[in-house]
Design a protein around this motif. Sequence first.
Motif, PDB file in Angstrom:
ATOM      1  N   ILE A 242     -10.597  -0.437  -4.989  1.00  0.00           N
ATOM      2  CA  ILE A 242     -10.848  -1.222  -3.760  1.00  0.00           C
ATOM      3  C   ILE A 242      -9.944  -0.701  -2.640  1.00  0.00           C
ATOM      4  CG2 ILE A 242     -10.893  -3.550  -2.780  1.00  0.00           C
ATOM      5  CD1 ILE A 242     -11.066  -4.595  -5.683  1.00  0.00           C
ATOM      6  N   PRO A 243     -10.513  -0.178  -1.550  1.00  0.00           N
ATOM      7  CA  PRO A 243      -9.717   0.446  -0.473  1.00  0.00           C
ATOM      8  C   PRO A 243      -8.602  -0.440   0.086  1.00  0.00           C
ATOM      9  CG  PRO A 243     -12.036   0.933  -0.164  1.00  0.00           C
ATOM     10  CD  PRO A 243     -11.965  -0.062  -1.282  1.00  0.00           C
ATOM     11  N   ARG A 244      -8.886  -1.710   0.378  1.00  0.00           N
ATOM     12  CA  ARG A 244      -7.866  -2.589   0.976  1.00  0.00           C
ATOM     13  C   ARG A 244      -6.688  -2.797   0.026  1.00  0.00           C
ATOM     14  NH1 ARG A 244      -8.487  -7.690  -1.263  1.00  0.00           N
ATOM     15  NH2 ARG A 244     -10.491  -8.048  -2.274  1.00  0.00           N
ATOM     16  N   LEU A 245      -6.962  -2.833  -1.287  1.00  0.00           N
ATOM     17  CA  LEU A 245      -5.891  -2.985  -2.267  1.00  0.00           C
ATOM     18  C   LEU A 245      -5.114  -1.682  -2.440  1.00  0.00           C
ATOM     19  CD1 LEU A 245      -7.483  -5.239  -5.053  1.00  0.00           C
ATOM     20  CD2 LEU A 245      -6.204  -5.910  -3.016  1.00  0.00           C
ATOM     21  N   GLN A 246      -5.819  -0.560  -2.280  1.00  0.00           N
ATOM     22  CA  GLN A 246      -5.129   0.738  -2.345  1.00  0.00           C
ATOM     23  C   GLN A 246      -4.074   0.825  -1.235  1.00  0.00           C
ATOM     24  OE1 GLN A 246      -7.863   4.014  -2.119  1.00  0.00           O
ATOM     25  NE2 GLN A 246      -8.964   3.465  -3.994  1.00  0.00           N
ATOM     26  N   GLN A 328       0.816 -12.444   5.742  1.00  0.00           N
ATOM     27  CA  GLN A 328       0.011 -13.365   4.938  1.00  0.00           C
ATOM     28  C   GLN A 328      -1.045 -12.612   4.129  1.00  0.00           C
ATOM     29  OE1 GLN A 328      -2.084 -16.275   7.251  1.00  0.00           O
ATOM     30  NE2 GLN A 328      -2.582 -17.566   5.513  1.00  0.00           N
ATOM     31  N   ARG A 329      -1.755 -11.693   4.792  1.00  0.00           N
ATOM     32  CA  ARG A 329      -2.798 -10.924   4.111  1.00  0.00           C
ATOM     33  C   ARG A 329      -2.180  -9.989   3.070  1.00  0.00           C
ATOM     34  NH1 ARG A 329      -6.911  -8.069   8.012  1.00  0.00           N
ATOM     35  NH2 ARG A 329      -7.144 -10.266   8.595  1.00  0.00           N
ATOM     36  N   MET A 330      -1.029  -9.416   3.427  1.00  0.00           N
ATOM     37  CA  MET A 330      -0.320  -8.510   2.516  1.00  0.00           C
ATOM     38  C   MET A 330       0.011  -9.222   1.205  1.00  0.00           C
ATOM     39  SD  MET A 330       1.352  -5.383   2.667  1.00  0.00           S
ATOM     40  CE  MET A 330       2.508  -4.565   1.576  1.00  0.00           C
ATOM     41  N   ASN A 331       0.634 -10.401   1.313  1.00  0.00           N
ATOM     42  CA  ASN A 331       1.029 -11.140   0.110  1.00  0.00           C
ATOM     43  C   ASN A 331      -0.181 -11.640  -0.682  1.00  0.00           C
ATOM     44  OD1 ASN A 331       3.793 -10.793   0.517  1.00  0.00           O
ATOM     45  ND2 ASN A 331       3.963 -12.606   1.802  1.00  0.00           N
ATOM     46  N   CYS A 332      -1.257 -11.947   0.043  1.00  0.00           N
ATOM     47  CA  CYS A 332      -2.494 -12.389  -0.627  1.00  0.00           C
ATOM     48  C   CYS A 332      -3.073 -11.253  -1.474  1.00  0.00           C
ATOM     49  CB  CYS A 332      -3.502 -12.850   0.424  1.00  0.00           C
ATOM     50  SG  CYS A 332      -5.064 -13.427  -0.278  1.00  0.00           S
ATOM     51  N   TYR A 333      -3.119 -10.046  -0.916  1.00  0.00           N
ATOM     52  CA  TYR A 333      -3.654  -8.900  -1.639  1.00  0.00           C
ATOM     53  C   TYR A 333      -2.720  -8.491  -2.784  1.00  0.00           C
ATOM     54  CZ  TYR A 333      -6.960  -8.308   2.235  1.00  0.00           C
ATOM     55  OH  TYR A 333      -7.947  -8.501   3.167  1.00  0.00           O
ATOM     56  N   LEU A 334      -1.421  -8.697  -2.601  1.00  0.00           N
ATOM     57  CA  LEU A 334      -0.470  -8.360  -3.660  1.00  0.00           C
ATOM     58  C   LEU A 334      -0.680  -9.239  -4.900  1.00  0.00           C
ATOM     59  CD1 LEU A 334       2.834  -7.679  -1.679  1.00  0.00           C
ATOM     60  CD2 LEU A 334       1.569  -6.049  -3.087  1.00  0.00           C
ATOM     61  N   LYS A 335      -1.150 -10.454  -4.684  1.00  0.00           N
ATOM     62  CA  LYS A 335      -1.465 -11.327  -5.833  1.00  0.00           C
ATOM     63  C   LYS A 335      -2.599 -10.710  -6.654  1.00  0.00           C
ATOM     64  CE  LYS A 335      -0.003 -15.697  -3.746  1.00  0.00           C
ATOM     65  NZ  LYS A 335      -0.433 -17.031  -3.248  1.00  0.00           N
TER      66      LYS A 335
END
Length: 406
Positions: A242-246, A328-335
Amino acid sequence: MAVQRNYFSILFFIKKTKLLKTGEAPIGLRITVNGKRAEIQIKRGIESEKWNAQRECAIGKERKYQEINYYLETIRTRIFQLHRELEQDGKPITADILKELYYGKGENPKMLLEVFREHNQKYRELMGKDFVKGTVLRYERTVRYLEEYMEQKFNRSDIPLKNVNYEFVRGFEHFIKMEKACAQNATVKYLKNFKKIIREAQVKKLISDDPFREIHFHQTQTNRDFLLEEELDIIIKKVIDIPRLQVVRDIFIFCCMSGLAFTDIQHLTPEHIIKNSNGEYWIRKPREKTNNMCNIPMLDIPRMIMEKYKNNPECIRKKVILPVPSNQRMNCYLKEIADICGIKKTLTTHLARHTFACVALANKVSMESIAKMLGHTDLRTTKIYAKVLDRTISEEMQVLKHKFSL
């Protein structure tokens, strides 16, 4: 015998014919009692086109105009209170008497939140220069909590500075913990913000007594989490489609191998990357939070990540090294990344900073070097991050284990 009734009104207005040096019109207050007037200059100005004469308030949603309106409401509340007290005590009421009471016999009585907001306005003006956004927001949040506390406890929106005492401070501390569910360390931060305003008021001779004199701050030791080298390796090697998670995984790894905080990685630019005479790359950047300089040798992995995003459209547009999303988005994707990698710990950019310090310490990097890379001026701050891993203890005990083996 009929009781004489006082016809009493308050009017805020601007003087368009006597502009200030800034080009703004000064705001005045007119108190009228039984047809007789007294005027007060409230030491505030505003652009003429931003003033609503009918509503007697500033126009606009910008913070500046909201602050002006709140200040006007504070004055209105104070004068209505003075009028009510005179009525209750059966004392004579005139416009001049109200003006004199408001000014405190020629001296403007300073209110707690009025002084606090003046301080916060200066901090906001210096945001990005002397202070970071987080610091400014915390001071503004302290004002909000104080306002809520006074409304709940005293049914008032503000109180004179001279009325702040030991009981008031302790009551505010209890309010923060109970109503705002703040832990001890967060509570201490708000109280320290409050104490700073009181200290400044003392220096300016606005108050004489120190309500914090018998109050001592005690912060609890926090147990900061971090990743082991094995866990970090899992995240590095995990195949993510998934690009955004990469992107977020790359940014997180960059933080883990540089020790940069979220706001620092967000504002990292090519100018902060230095190549020395030996061909080694270094990150040399002042911290956004403290302006202390960080000096960090770049490891191979963060350098490869930097190269990977060199031609990223967002990086080119913003002139930054990495396309960092919101916190906020960073920590959400890190989960999501933690779930994919089977990591049970809560991944955050702050955990990445802890990880850098702990892994560096475990690999025999000195505390002094870690402090310099993290931008700490006090070694005690670094010791908060640095944890001695069980594996390190085990390795260091091998000497004794062999010496005393049976």
